[in-house]
Enzyme design. Structure first.
Site, PDB file in Angstrom:
ATOM      1  N   GLU A  79       0.833  -1.208   0.000  1.00  0.00           N
ATOM      2  CA  GLU A  79       0.000   0.000   0.000  1.00  0.00           C
ATOM      3  C   GLU A  79       0.864   1.253   0.000  1.00  0.00           C
ATOM      4  O   GLU A  79       0.525   2.258  -0.614  1.00  0.00           O
ATOM      5  CB  GLU A  79      -0.968  -0.005   1.193  1.00  0.00           C
ATOM      6  CG  GLU A  79      -1.966  -1.166   1.204  1.00  0.00           C
ATOM      7  CD  GLU A  79      -2.676  -1.378  -0.121  1.00  0.00           C
ATOM      8  OE1 GLU A  79      -2.875  -0.406  -0.866  1.00  0.00           O
ATOM      9  OE2 GLU A  79      -3.011  -2.539  -0.436  1.00  0.00           O
ATOM     10  N   HIS A 120       1.847   2.134  -3.464  1.00  0.00           N
ATOM     11  CA  HIS A 120       0.795   2.921  -4.126  1.00  0.00           C
ATOM     12  C   HIS A 120       0.872   4.375  -3.649  1.00  0.00           C
ATOM     13  O   HIS A 120       0.736   5.312  -4.432  1.00  0.00           O
ATOM     14  CB  HIS A 120      -0.593   2.398  -3.754  1.00  0.00           C
ATOM     15  CG  HIS A 120      -1.005   1.154  -4.489  1.00  0.00           C
ATOM     16  ND1 HIS A 120      -0.986   1.053  -5.860  1.00  0.00           N
ATOM     17  CD2 HIS A 120      -1.492  -0.032  -4.036  1.00  0.00           C
ATOM     18  CE1 HIS A 120      -1.442  -0.148  -6.206  1.00  0.00           C
ATOM     19  NE2 HIS A 120      -1.742  -0.818  -5.126  1.00  0.00           N
ATOM     20  N   HIS A 139       3.400   6.418  -5.331  1.00  0.00           N
ATOM     21  CA  HIS A 139       2.940   6.782  -6.674  1.00  0.00           C
ATOM     22  C   HIS A 139       2.098   8.062  -6.591  1.00  0.00           C
ATOM     23  O   HIS A 139       2.218   8.961  -7.422  1.00  0.00           O
ATOM     24  CB  HIS A 139       2.089   5.626  -7.222  1.00  0.00           C
ATOM     25  CG  HIS A 139       2.031   5.529  -8.713  1.00  0.00           C
ATOM     26  ND1 HIS A 139       1.236   4.611  -9.334  1.00  0.00           N
ATOM     27  CD2 HIS A 139       2.633   6.207  -9.707  1.00  0.00           C
ATOM     28  CE1 HIS A 139       1.360   4.731 -10.643  1.00  0.00           C
ATOM     29  NE2 HIS A 139       2.204   5.696 -10.898  1.00  0.00           N
TER      30      HIS A 139
HETATM   31 ZN   LIG Z   1      -2.490  -2.786  -4.926  1.00  0.00          ZN
END
Ligand SMILES: [Zn+2]
Length: 679
Positions: free
Chosen positions: A469, A472, A475
């Site tokens: 997580e 992510h 990102h």
């Molecule tokens: Zn994912």
């Protein structure tokens, strides 16, 4: 104005004013947000000549307020919901669907977009602008801009119904999860459970008014350890069946009809737009491009993984037979015996590792890893309002002290939170009049809670989930686009798991583990040989796990790549599809479809394969780090620039190639998973 969602937030970094928001504020705020957005759209349409700036760029900027308000609302509906919020979601969802259809089916607006799209070669656009133009144009066309009035109406109705149905699906699953609790009053029945889990089960029982007993629920932190450690085979079976019959019992929480309705509406929608199936429609905007490419990809992996999976199960069955005289390994035995065999093979189990993974140390190590790779610094900031006392808000800066992002972390299960773990955001990143608007990113998990006597001690699986997580989140946090709709995680679905999955690789590297794994009582660093064993164990049952992932991908494709009107019975259909990937005896009256939230509630329909697809990318990409050094500055810089910061500004295969110097190769994944010999 008294509605805190509509006035200036007056919070640090303009973060959501959670401390002031009440449920009744949402509906008026959403309505006002829609009104404002409509005003912005009208202003775009009133401009004389359409240009890239006054139409395409202006569209990207329209509806920002509405986006923030609905973001807060739907994030809370996932992380901290209530009956009231759920009821409101059923009213708000159709409003938003209608609003977005109003825009995407606006003929005048579409004509402006189309005009610019046709002129694009003369417009000297940057690659990012070209991507935005194409994405905007396609958004209209894929939502029916080229349809007749009559068909456009049909489309609107379908979308509204679909929004309702997927909400319904999710609510049913959540209600089933919350409804189930099983109490045990004899200590002999909980034999095998590690102390910490036993303690948590006792605490849950106490909270539910049965002090002195043990309670088991279908929340991951209760269910997963129960299946892994409970010696009591009958109890495991009972829990397994409860878990795998969610929303399939023919009562008011049943999802079978919901599934059929969702599938048929998705199919009708695709046909209306000229595609032969929902999968064809979805995959047009994916790195994979077509259902055939996805099927080939999955079938290919299956051929490579299945023999290894069968070998693994043979070993496991023999082990269970030798140990307990088990005649037949059942699904509820799998986790239990595989944990015991793992312990024997690698002398490793979750409980041996937990003491080294205190949540506070792990998150600190994650921050340090992000610091070493991308120069980020995290500072908890209690001035930033949060929606629950368990949530911590951080301020994120770069090495020069520039503000990069706000980061929320929400780690423990609660009745109002859905299962699983996810990253989301409360504000996207974009540039407005030369000023960089930085994002507000959040991760939500369901990790082991602290107990009266122990802090939160994570399983290694929870550690990798946190890294996932957080990948992510990076990102999102490091996004550096001009336009919000191309920023951060706004990439093709089969590319979105690259940043998350690659970040998991660091959990297996000594240099990284040294930063986060120390004994919570003694402060001792995790011993070197434990790290070695973690690495070896990471390939344990990879064949089986790969086949399992493939089976979910195939089920998803089977539902969505053909005409679903023929599907009569969900149980039969699932059973038939799963046949070629079924490795353990199938259990009558159980299924996964009715709780398969990824494809029926979330956005993963025709997209489940993307986990494996992204694994090919992440294994291949991480080999470059391994080659150059896992904290190699240059490689990290290149990954940040070409992948994380680039978001969806260009086609993923171009971005990937820029980082790796070539197209992705699947061999790295096969090597990492031990499915072929390492060279
Ligand atoms: Zn994912």
């Amino acid at each position: 104005m008294s509605n805190p969602l509509l006035r200036e937030f007056n919070t640090p970094f303009d973060t959501a004013p959670f401390d002031k928001i009440k449920t009744e504020h949402f509906m008026p705020a959403i309505q006002e947000g829609i009104r404002l957005a409509k005003e912005e759209i009208e202003s775009i349409k009133s401009q004389a000549l359409p240009t890239f700036e006054n139409t395409i760029e202006a569209l990207d900027l329209a509806g920002k307020k509405l986006g923030i308000i609905s973001g807060i609302f739907f994030n809370l509906n996932s992380a901290e919901t209530s009956d009231e919020i759920q009821k409101l979601a059923r009213e708000i969802s159709p409003l938003l669907t209608q609003h977005s259809n109003d825009i995407l089916l606006d003929k005048d607006l579409f004509l402006r977009v189309q005009q610019i799209f046709k002129q694009q070669d003369e417009l000297k656009l940057s690659p990012e602008q070209k991507t935005l133009l194409e994405k905007t144009y396609k958004a209209f066309v894929r939502n029916g801009a080229n349809l007749s009035e009559e068909d456009a109406d049909k489309l609107r109705k379908i979308d509204q119904e679909l929004a309702q149905l997927s909400l319904q699906f999710g609510e049913n699953v959540l209600a089933e999860t919350n409804k189930f609790v099983h109490f045990v009053d004899k200590e002999s029945e909980v034999e095998g459970l590690p102390e910490s889990i036993k303690e948590a089960a006792a605490q849950t029982a106490e909270e539910k008014g049965k002090a002195g007993q043990w309670a088991f629920t279908l929340d991951y932190p209760s269910y997963i350890p129960a299946m892994t450690y409970l010696k009591n085979r009958e109890l495991r079976k009972k829990l397994f069946i409860a878990y795998n019959t969610k929303s399939s019992k023919g009562d008011e929480l049943d999802n079978q009809e919901t599934i059929k309705k969702i599938l048929n509406l998705r199919h009708q929608r695709a046909r209306l737009l000229g595609y032969s199936s929902h999968s064809h429609f979805v995959l047009e905007e994916r790195m994979a491009k077509s259902p055939k490419a996805v099927m080939d990809f999955l079938e290919n992996l299956l051929v490579q993984a299945k023999p290894k999976a069968e070998e693994e199960l043979e070993e496991l069955s023999k082990f269970a037979n030798d140990l307990d005289g088990l005649e037949r390994l059942e699904k509820w035995d799998f986790a239990y015996y595989s944990e015991l065999l793992k312990k024997e093979k690698y002398e490793l189990d979750d409980e041996l590792l937990r003491p080294y993974f205190q949540l506070e140390n792990v998150i600190d190590g994650v921050f340090q890893t992000a610091g070493k790779l991308y120069g980020l610094k995290f500072k908890a900031n209690q001035e930033i309002p949060v929606y629950h006392k368990d949530v911590t808000a951080y301020e994120v800066q770069d090495l020069q002290g520039n503000h990069i992002s706000v980061f929320y972390a929400d780690f423990f299960p609660r009745p109002g939170k859905r299962n699983g773990a996810w990253m989301t955001s409360y504000k996207g990143q974009f540039k407005l009049e030369g000023k960089d608007q930085r994002p507000h990113v959040s991760i939500v998990c369901n990790f082991t809670k602290p107990t009266k006597s122990k802090p939160s001690l994570l399983t290694f699986n929870e550690v990798t989930t946190l890294f996932h997580e957080f990948g992510h989140a990076l990102h999102g946090m490091l996004a550096n686009s001009k336009y919000e709709s191309l920023s951060g995680t706004s990439v093709f679905w089969d590319f979105v798991e690259l940043p998350s999955q690659i970040f998991e690789n660091w959990c297996y590297e000594k240099e990284c583990l040294d930063l986060l794994a120390k004994h919570y009582e003694t402060g001792e660093k995790i011993p070197e040989d434990l790290i070695e064993r973690i690495k070896k164990a990471s390939n344990y049952l990879q064949g089986y796990q790969t086949v399992r992932q493939i089976s979910f991908g195939l089920l998803d494709m089977a539902y969505h790549s053909q005409d679903p009107s023929q599907i009569e019975d969900i149980f039969d259909f699932e059973k038939e599809v799963m046949k070629k990937t079924e490795l353990l005896p199938s259990v009558p009256n159980t299924l996964m479809s009715t709780a398969f939230s990824h494809i029926f509630q979330g956005g993963y329909s025709s997209g489940y394969y993307s986990y494996k697809w992204a694994e090919v990318l992440d294994a291949d990409a991480f080999e470059l780090f391994q080659e150059k050094g896992v904290f190699d500055e240059e490689t990290a810089k290149s990954f940040q620039k070409n992948i994380l910061a680039a978001g969806g500004t260009e086609h993923p295969s171009i971005l990937y190639k820029r980082f790796r110097g070539r197209d992705p190769q699947p061999d790295a994944l096969m090597r990492r998973a031990g499915l072929v010999k390492k060279q």
